[in-house]
Design an enzyme around this catalytic site. Structure first.
Site, PDB file in Angstrom:
ATOM      1  N   ASP A  44       0.736  -1.241   0.116  1.00 29.87           N
ATOM      2  CA  ASP A  44      -0.196   0.134  -0.116  1.00 29.87           C
ATOM      3  C   ASP A  44       0.792   1.300  -0.011  1.00 29.87           C
ATOM      4  OD1 ASP A  44      -2.355   1.403   0.226  1.00 29.87           O
ATOM      5  OD2 ASP A  44      -2.778   1.271   2.109  1.00 29.87           O
ATOM      6  N   ASN A  92     -10.205  -3.009  -7.042  1.00 30.40           N
ATOM      7  CA  ASN A  92      -9.148  -2.232  -7.878  1.00 30.40           C
ATOM      8  C   ASN A  92      -9.890  -1.647  -9.325  1.00 30.40           C
ATOM      9  OD1 ASN A  92      -6.183  -3.099  -6.523  1.00 30.40           O
ATOM     10  ND2 ASN A  92      -7.746  -1.570  -5.668  1.00 30.40           N
TER      11      ASN A  92
HETATM   12  C1  FPP Z   1      -1.935   0.359  -3.414  1.00 31.57           C
HETATM   13  O1  FPP Z   1      -1.497   1.542  -3.287  1.00 31.57           O
HETATM   14  C2  FPP Z   1      -1.171  -0.466  -4.496  1.00 31.57           C
HETATM   15  C3  FPP Z   1      -2.069  -1.179  -5.684  1.00 31.57           C
HETATM   16  C4  FPP Z   1      -3.410  -1.074  -5.695  1.00 31.57           C
HETATM   17  C5  FPP Z   1      -0.935  -1.721  -6.674  1.00 31.57           C
HETATM   18  C6  FPP Z   1       0.205  -2.615  -6.178  1.00 31.57           C
HETATM   19  C7  FPP Z   1       0.924  -2.741  -7.237  1.00 31.57           C
HETATM   20  C8  FPP Z   1       2.064  -2.634  -7.235  1.00 31.57           C
HETATM   21  C9  FPP Z   1       3.170  -2.295  -6.031  1.00 31.57           C
HETATM   22  C10 FPP Z   1       2.770  -3.079  -8.567  1.00 31.57           C
HETATM   23  C11 FPP Z   1       2.751  -4.656  -8.598  1.00 31.57           C
HETATM   24  C12 FPP Z   1       3.813  -4.900  -9.829  1.00 31.57           C
HETATM   25  C13 FPP Z   1       3.498  -5.927 -10.186  1.00 31.57           C
HETATM   26  C14 FPP Z   1       4.733  -6.945 -11.029  1.00 31.57           C
HETATM   27  C15 FPP Z   1       2.066  -6.691 -10.788  1.00 31.57           C
HETATM   28  P1  FPP Z   1      -2.388   2.816  -3.638  1.00 31.57           P
HETATM   29  O2  FPP Z   1      -2.427   2.921  -4.974  1.00 31.57           O
HETATM   30  O3  FPP Z   1      -3.727   2.421  -3.059  1.00 31.57           O
HETATM   31  O4  FPP Z   1      -1.515   3.860  -2.507  1.00 31.57           O
HETATM   32  P2  FPP Z   1      -2.542   4.995  -1.850  1.00 31.57           P
HETATM   33  O5  FPP Z   1      -3.331   4.230  -0.878  1.00 31.57           O
HETATM   34  O6  FPP Z   1      -1.318   5.907  -1.319  1.00 31.57           O
HETATM   35  O7  FPP Z   1      -3.268   5.622  -2.760  1.00 31.57           O
END
Ligand code: FPP
Length: 274
Positions: A44, A92
């Site tokens: 996250d 998502n």
């Molecule tokens: C949550 O942070 C993250 C995600 C929903 C996506 C996670 C994906 C990756 C880390 C890359 C994955 C890589 C591969 C190879 C598939 P957020 O966007 O919700 O962060 P925030 O809460 O700060 O908005």
């Protein structure tokens, strides 16, 4: 001090923790006999990491992908057997289309560049989730990575992609109900193991349940992740945003795990009463 020629193995035994406020450095030792076999991570904070730098959210996801590379190698060298990463949830899809499209492209970039490194590190790729709903190019990248690393016998790098814990349980219940309806399953025979066998982690055998669940970025919730499997997992919540997570952060989380006493509903072992 234990002798150690291998840089990675040395990292298993000791690491330094720096207090951000005081700058004080503490040397810590990990017990290499108590490395969690299955570590699951809710990655996250990509968005907040980007926002703090006045960058678009997708820049956070890109950096987050690089962190996946670092952490996968570190976990493998520490002796973790399964590393499950929550990369995209069934919820998502609610995000803006441009962000979803970018997230769907990430596995293509990741596996396109990282598979040789995975093979070099003997890491096998697994994916759990409703992959048939992913764009065709994403499905192909995933299938190719699974096939290309199929012979690897080391750590399993398990991506939860279009995964949701409730949906997983619903699907399992539907399958069991169909078996009951067909007369091939006695309802009285439905036990923990029968449900385990219908979940997306069934092929992991004894390693199916995470020992340690980490969530980055200060949030302390499960967000529909492995609801059945984390029944007895130890939870560690860290303040770092996922793009800032690194080998030391993983070691710190494992250190915290090693200070816990897992009782599985029983009692802590105490001297026998006479
Ligand atoms: C949550 O942070 C993250 C995600 C929903 C996506 C996670 C994906 C990756 C880390 C890359 C994955 C890589 C591969 C190879 C598939 P957020 O966007 O919700 O962060 P925030 O809460 O700060 O908005």
């Amino acid at each position: 001090m234990r002798g150690c020629k291998d840089q990675w193995r040395c990292a298993v035994f000791s690491f330094s923790k720096k207090d951000q406020a005081t700058g004080e450095v503490t040397e810590r030792q990990l017990d290499d006999a108590n490395i969690p076999a299955h570590v699951a991570i809710i990655m996250d904070g990509n968005g907040r990491w980007a926002q703090q730098r006045h960058l678009p959210r997708i820049a956070g996801h890109k950096q987050g992908m690089n962190t996946v590379k670092t952490v996968a190698k570190a976990a493998s060298h520490l002796g973790v057997k399964v590393l499950t990463l929550y990369a995209f949830s069934t919820e998502n899809w609610k995000r803006p289309t441009a962000e979803v499209n970018y997230l769907m492209k990430l596995p293509v970039d990741f596996f396109g560049t990282f598979v040789p490194d995975l093979i070099k590190n003997n890491i096998r790729v697994k994916v759990m989730g409703y992959t048939d709903q992913l764009p065709v190019a994403t499905q192909k990248a995933v299938k190719d990575a699974i096939a290309d690393t199929a012979e690897c016998t080391g750590m399993v790098l398990n991506f939860a992609l279009n995964y949701g814990g409730r949906a997983e349980i619903v699907t399992a219940v539907q399958t069991l109900a169909q078996q009951v309806q067909a007369g091939t399953l006695d309802p009285a025979a439905i036990d923990d193991a029968a449900i385990d066998d219908q979940l997306m982690t069934s092929d992991l055998g004894d390693l199916r349940d995470p020992d340690l669940l980490i969530r980055t970025s200060g949030e302390e919730r499960l967000s529909n992740f492995m609801l059945w499997q984390v029944a007895y997992s130890e939870f560690v919540f860290t303040q770092q945003h996922w793009p800032d997570f690194d080998q030391t952060a993983l070691e710190e989380a494992i250190y915290e795990y090693q200070q816990r006493h897992r009782r599985y509903g029983g009692l802590a072992s105490e001297p026998e009463k006479k």
